[in-house]
Design a protein around this motif. Structure first.
Motif, PDB file in Angstrom:
ATOM      1  N   ALA A   1       0.852  -1.183   0.000  1.00 29.74           N
ATOM      2  CA  ALA A   1       0.000   0.000   0.000  1.00 29.74           C
ATOM      3  C   ALA A   1       0.891   1.238   0.000  1.00 29.74           C
ATOM      4  N   VAL A   2       0.494   2.226  -0.783  1.00 26.87           N
ATOM      5  CA  VAL A   2       1.201   3.502  -0.837  1.00 26.87           C
ATOM      6  C   VAL A   2       0.262   4.568  -0.286  1.00 26.87           C
ATOM      7  N   TYR A   3       0.778   5.329   0.688  1.00 30.09           N
ATOM      8  CA  TYR A   3       0.041   6.431   1.284  1.00 30.09           C
ATOM      9  C   TYR A   3       0.774   7.730   0.990  1.00 30.09           C
ATOM     10  N   GLU A   4       0.013   8.798   0.748  1.00 30.56           N
ATOM     11  CA  GLU A   4       0.588  10.117   0.511  1.00 30.56           C
ATOM     12  C   GLU A   4       0.142  11.053   1.623  1.00 30.56           C
ATOM     13  N   ARG A   5       1.075  11.860   2.099  1.00 29.32           N
ATOM     14  CA  ARG A   5       0.744  12.806   3.161  1.00 29.32           C
ATOM     15  C   ARG A   5      -0.032  13.983   2.582  1.00 29.32           C
ATOM     16  N   ILE A   6      -1.174  14.248   3.188  1.00 22.66           N
ATOM     17  CA  ILE A   6      -1.972  15.423   2.859  1.00 22.66           C
ATOM     18  C   ILE A   6      -2.268  16.105   4.191  1.00 22.66           C
ATOM     19  N   GLU A   7      -1.592  17.217   4.393  1.00 21.12           N
ATOM     20  CA  GLU A   7      -1.642  17.968   5.645  1.00 21.12           C
ATOM     21  C   GLU A   7      -1.279  17.065   6.821  1.00 21.12           C
ATOM     22  N   ASN A   8      -2.204  16.770   7.711  1.00 20.27           N
ATOM     23  CA  ASN A   8      -1.892  15.987   8.915  1.00 20.27           C
ATOM     24  C   ASN A   8      -2.330  14.531   8.822  1.00 20.27           C
ATOM     25  N   TYR A   9      -2.518  14.040   7.597  1.00 19.94           N
ATOM     26  CA  TYR A   9      -2.960  12.655   7.390  1.00 19.94           C
ATOM     27  C   TYR A   9      -2.157  11.994   6.278  1.00 19.94           C
ATOM     28  N   PHE A  10      -2.000  10.682   6.379  1.00 14.51           N
ATOM     29  CA  PHE A  10      -1.530   9.872   5.264  1.00 14.51           C
ATOM     30  C   PHE A  10      -2.772   9.256   4.640  1.00 14.51           C
ATOM     31  N   VAL A  11      -2.955   9.501   3.343  1.00 10.13           N
ATOM     32  CA  VAL A  11      -4.141   9.061   2.621  1.00 10.13           C
ATOM     33  C   VAL A  11      -3.738   7.983   1.619  1.00 10.13           C
ATOM     34  N   LEU A  12      -4.511   6.916   1.569  1.00 15.35           N
ATOM     35  CA  LEU A  12      -4.225   5.782   0.699  1.00 15.35           C
ATOM     36  C   LEU A  12      -4.289   6.189  -0.771  1.00 15.35           C
ATOM     37  N   VAL A  13      -3.195   5.926  -1.492  1.00 14.44           N
ATOM     38  CA  VAL A  13      -3.145   6.154  -2.932  1.00 14.44           C
ATOM     39  C   VAL A  13      -3.638   4.901  -3.641  1.00 14.44           C
ATOM     40  N   ASP A  14      -3.096   3.732  -3.244  1.00  6.90           N
ATOM     41  CA  ASP A  14      -3.511   2.455  -3.826  1.00  6.90           C
ATOM     42  C   ASP A  14      -2.920   1.315  -3.008  1.00  6.90           C
ATOM     43  N   PHE A  15      -3.511   0.134  -3.167  1.00 14.33           N
ATOM     44  CA  PHE A  15      -2.964  -1.099  -2.599  1.00 14.33           C
ATOM     45  C   PHE A  15      -2.969  -2.135  -3.711  1.00 14.33           C
ATOM     46  N   PHE A  16      -1.982  -3.041  -3.685  1.00 18.32           N
ATOM     47  CA  PHE A  16      -1.781  -3.933  -4.822  1.00 18.32           C
ATOM     48  C   PHE A  16      -0.846  -5.064  -4.440  1.00 18.32           C
ATOM     49  N   LYS A  17      -0.840  -6.102  -5.271  1.00 18.60           N
ATOM     50  CA  LYS A  17       0.028  -7.259  -5.033  1.00 18.60           C
ATOM     51  C   LYS A  17       1.252  -7.254  -5.950  1.00 18.60           C
ATOM     52  N   SER A  18       1.191  -6.470  -7.016  1.00 14.09           N
ATOM     53  CA  SER A  18       2.339  -6.346  -7.918  1.00 14.09           C
ATOM     54  C   SER A  18       2.362  -4.933  -8.495  1.00 14.09           C
ATOM     55  N   TYR A  19       3.521  -4.527  -8.952  1.00 15.02           N
ATOM     56  CA  TYR A  19       3.683  -3.194  -9.537  1.00 15.02           C
ATOM     57  C   TYR A  19       2.687  -2.963 -10.663  1.00 15.02           C
ATOM     58  N   ASP A  20       2.473  -3.974 -11.499  1.00 17.48           N
ATOM     59  CA  ASP A  20       1.562  -3.827 -12.642  1.00 17.48           C
ATOM     60  C   ASP A  20       0.123  -3.559 -12.228  1.00 17.48           C
ATOM     61  N   GLU A  21      -0.267  -3.978 -11.036  1.00 20.55           N
ATOM     62  CA  GLU A  21      -1.627  -3.755 -10.544  1.00 20.55           C
ATOM     63  C   GLU A  21      -1.818  -2.350  -9.970  1.00 20.55           C
ATOM     64  N   ALA A  22      -0.738  -1.647  -9.683  1.00 19.46           N
ATOM     65  CA  ALA A  22      -0.828  -0.330  -9.046  1.00 19.46           C
ATOM     66  C   ALA A  22      -1.412   0.699 -10.002  1.00 19.46           C
TER      67      ALA A  22
END
Length: 97
Positions: free
Chosen positions: A55-76
């Motif tokens: 899972a990749v999260y990006e910081r937006i102000e005071n939160y980390f927000v989920l960008v995507d979750f995946f099992k392989s790079y190609d699924e991202a």
């Protein structure tokens, strides 16, 4: 836990809320930034229960927000791929030898 891969939409805008709901996923949509996260713009998380998931999260102000979750790079999604591509130490985890 759902172990099937979800198709990535080709012509529709990516919707993380729909993906979370469809997968009945354990990933949180967002979580609060803690003092030890100072200076970090992204979080890269993994789980290994039966199979590896990322899972990749990006910081937006005071939160980390989920960008995507995946099992392989190609699924991202494209946004998650860009974040991974910008961090070679993470990208090499997906390289096949």
């Amino acid at each position: 836990m759902n172990t099937t891969s979800l198709p990535k939409p080709n012509s529709m805008e990516f919707d993380i809320h729909a993906k979370l709901k469809a997968a009945n996923s354990h990933w949180s949509y967002c979580y609060a930034v803690h003092p030890h996260d100072k200076g970090f713009d992204y979080q890269f998380n993994t789980t290994f229960v039966g199979e590896m998931e990322f899972a990749v999260y990006e910081r937006i102000e005071n939160y980390f927000v989920l960008v995507d979750f995946f099992k392989s790079y190609d699924e991202a999604c494209d946004d998650a791929k860009k974040i991974i591509d910008d961090h070679p130490d993470i990208k090499k985890m997906f390289s096949v030898s």
